[in-house]
Scaffold this active site. Structure first.
Site, short mmCIF file in Angstrom:
data_model
loop_
_atom_site.label_atom_id
_atom_site.label_comp_id
_atom_site.label_asym_id
_atom_site.label_seq_id
_atom_site.Cartn_x
_atom_site.Cartn_y
_atom_site.Cartn_z
N SER A 5 2.57 -69.93 69.86
CA SER A 5 2.22 -69.05 70.99
C SER A 5 3.14 -69.23 72.19
O SER A 5 2.71 -69.10 73.33
CB SER A 5 0.75 -69.24 71.38
OG SER A 5 -0.10 -68.88 70.31
N ASN A 18 10.90 -66.44 64.29
CA ASN A 18 10.41 -66.45 62.92
C ASN A 18 9.65 -65.15 62.73
O ASN A 18 8.53 -65.00 63.23
CB ASN A 18 9.49 -67.66 62.70
CG ASN A 18 8.84 -67.66 61.32
OD1 ASN A 18 9.19 -66.81 60.48
ND2 ASN A 18 7.92 -68.57 61.09
N HIS A 38 7.10 -74.87 57.02
CA HIS A 38 6.22 -74.17 57.96
C HIS A 38 4.78 -74.35 57.50
O HIS A 38 4.50 -74.36 56.29
CB HIS A 38 6.59 -72.68 58.01
CG HIS A 38 5.93 -71.99 59.17
ND1 HIS A 38 4.61 -71.59 59.12
CD2 HIS A 38 6.37 -71.68 60.40
CE1 HIS A 38 4.29 -71.04 60.29
NE2 HIS A 38 5.34 -71.09 61.08
N LYS A 89 8.38 -63.98 60.12
CA LYS A 89 7.33 -64.05 59.09
C LYS A 89 7.40 -62.80 58.20
O LYS A 89 8.50 -62.31 57.94
CB LYS A 89 5.97 -64.27 59.75
CG LYS A 89 5.99 -65.49 60.68
CD LYS A 89 4.64 -65.91 61.18
CE LYS A 89 4.78 -67.13 62.08
NZ LYS A 89 3.52 -67.65 62.57
N GLU A 100 2.42 -72.38 57.34
CA GLU A 100 1.91 -71.31 56.48
C GLU A 100 2.33 -71.53 55.02
O GLU A 100 1.60 -71.20 54.09
CB GLU A 100 2.36 -69.95 57.02
CG GLU A 100 1.60 -69.61 58.30
CD GLU A 100 2.33 -68.74 59.30
OE1 GLU A 100 3.34 -68.11 58.94
OE2 GLU A 100 1.89 -68.70 60.47
N GLY A 110 -0.09 -68.43 66.45
CA GLY A 110 -0.69 -67.10 66.38
C GLY A 110 -2.05 -66.98 67.02
O GLY A 110 -2.77 -66.00 66.80
N GLU A 161 5.07 -77.72 65.58
CA GLU A 161 4.20 -76.55 65.64
C GLU A 161 2.76 -76.98 65.35
O GLU A 161 2.37 -77.07 64.17
CB GLU A 161 4.63 -75.51 64.60
CG GLU A 161 6.03 -74.97 64.83
CD GLU A 161 6.16 -73.53 64.32
OE1 GLU A 161 6.64 -72.70 65.07
OE2 GLU A 161 5.76 -73.25 63.17
P1 13P Z 1 3.46 -67.63 67.13
O1 13P Z 1 4.59 -67.70 68.15
O2 13P Z 1 3.13 -66.24 66.73
O3 13P Z 1 2.30 -68.45 67.56
O4 13P Z 1 4.04 -68.31 65.80
C1 13P Z 1 4.61 -69.55 65.87
C2 13P Z 1 5.23 -69.86 64.56
O5 13P Z 1 4.55 -70.09 63.58
C3 13P Z 1 6.69 -69.87 64.50
O6 13P Z 1 7.14 -70.42 63.30
#
Ligand code: 13P
Length: 263
Positions: free
Chosen positions: A217, A13, A99, A15, A101, A177, A171
């Site tokens: 992560s 992803n 997601h 982002k 976010e 992150g 997740e």
């Molecule tokens: P990270 O791997 O940067 O923690 O992000 C995970 C994520 O949100 C994947 O959709």
């Protein structure tokens, strides 16, 4: 195919990262770092304008093309939205929905996640449905109830055959992150809960076909242990998917997980 008969998926992803001009160099680096054989599907979920570049540069690598969001609407007066049919036309075959976010920053509700998943399925795109709890919800012991509700809402009205084609990504918000990966035990426990919830909604056979990923992560160092868990069928990877060498190591980590599963 792992012993459970599910082919692992490693999905990046990206982002809001990278420019179209960076995609070809990324693919070239990934190509040289990838293992000769791979037993998993590899997908890049890119920002919309990068999708043609991912499709073009990823073709030789057999990379699946993914998006990060879709409109729940088919067409009409929805300024700024992109429909599932439009994504399909551009070669998109996977799309993240729900997601955290998008839930946190864009007010995406469980019902919208459900509508988006249905729009994708109607257009032959695999939804990657994200669920997961906040740190506070975990500390209050609400993880299982929350995730089971998110699953029930996301799959509401979706028949078993279509559900089997979906992918779920667990997740936990506190792991995204942050570098605070869930322990293998925590990740496996919730992924198993998700599969049990799906078995109650549908049946054991359907639940056994749905691929459940872990995200938060995941990196080159912890992927092997996470991917060896019986209910974790791959990863949804943010930060580490931006670096070809790290992403290739995570892809390679699906091989021992499959080998161990056969032992
Ligand atoms: P990270 O791997 O940067 O923690 O992000 C995970 C994520 O949100 C994947 O959709």
């Amino acid at each position: 195919m792992n012993i459970r008969g599910r082919k692992p998926i490693i999905a990046g992803n990206w982002k809001l990262n990278k420019l179209a001009a960076e995609v070809a160099p990324f693919a070239a680096e990934l190509r040289s770092a990838l293992p000769a054989e791979r037993g998993c599907d590899v997908v890049i979920c890119a920002p919309f304008p990068l999708i043609p570049a991912v499709r073009e540069s990823g073709a030789a690598l057999n990379l699946g093309v993914g998006a990060q969001d879709v409109s729940e609407h088919e067409k009409g007066a929805y300024t700024g939205e992109v429909s599932a049919a439009q994504l399909f036309e551009f070669g998109v075959r996977y799309c993240i929905v729900g997601h955290s976010e998008r839930r946190s920053y864009h007010g995406e509700t469980d019902f919208m996640v459900n509508e988006k998943a249905k729009a994708l399925l109607a257009n032959a795109i695999t939804p990657i449905i994200c669920v997961g709890e906040s740190l506070e919800q975990r500390l209050r012991g609400l993880t299982r109830e929350l995730v089971e509700y998110q699953i029930a809402a996301a799959f509401s009205g979706i028949p078993a055959e279509a559900a089997a084609a979906c992918v779920v990504a667990y997740e936990p918000l506190w792991a995204i992150g942050t570098g605070n990966t869930a322990t293998t035990g925590q990740a496996q426990e919730v992924c198993a809960d998700i599969r049990s919830a799906l078995a109650r909604i549908y049946d054991a056979e359907t639940a056994a076909r749905i691929r459940v990923l872990y995200g938060g992560s995941m990196n080159a160092g912890n992927a092997c242990d996470l991917l060896a868990q019986p209910d974790i069928d791959g990863g949804l990877i943010g930060g580490a998917s931006l670096k070809p060498a790290d992403f290739a190591k995570i892809i390679a980590a699906t091989a021992p997980a499959q080998r161990d599963a056969h032992e």
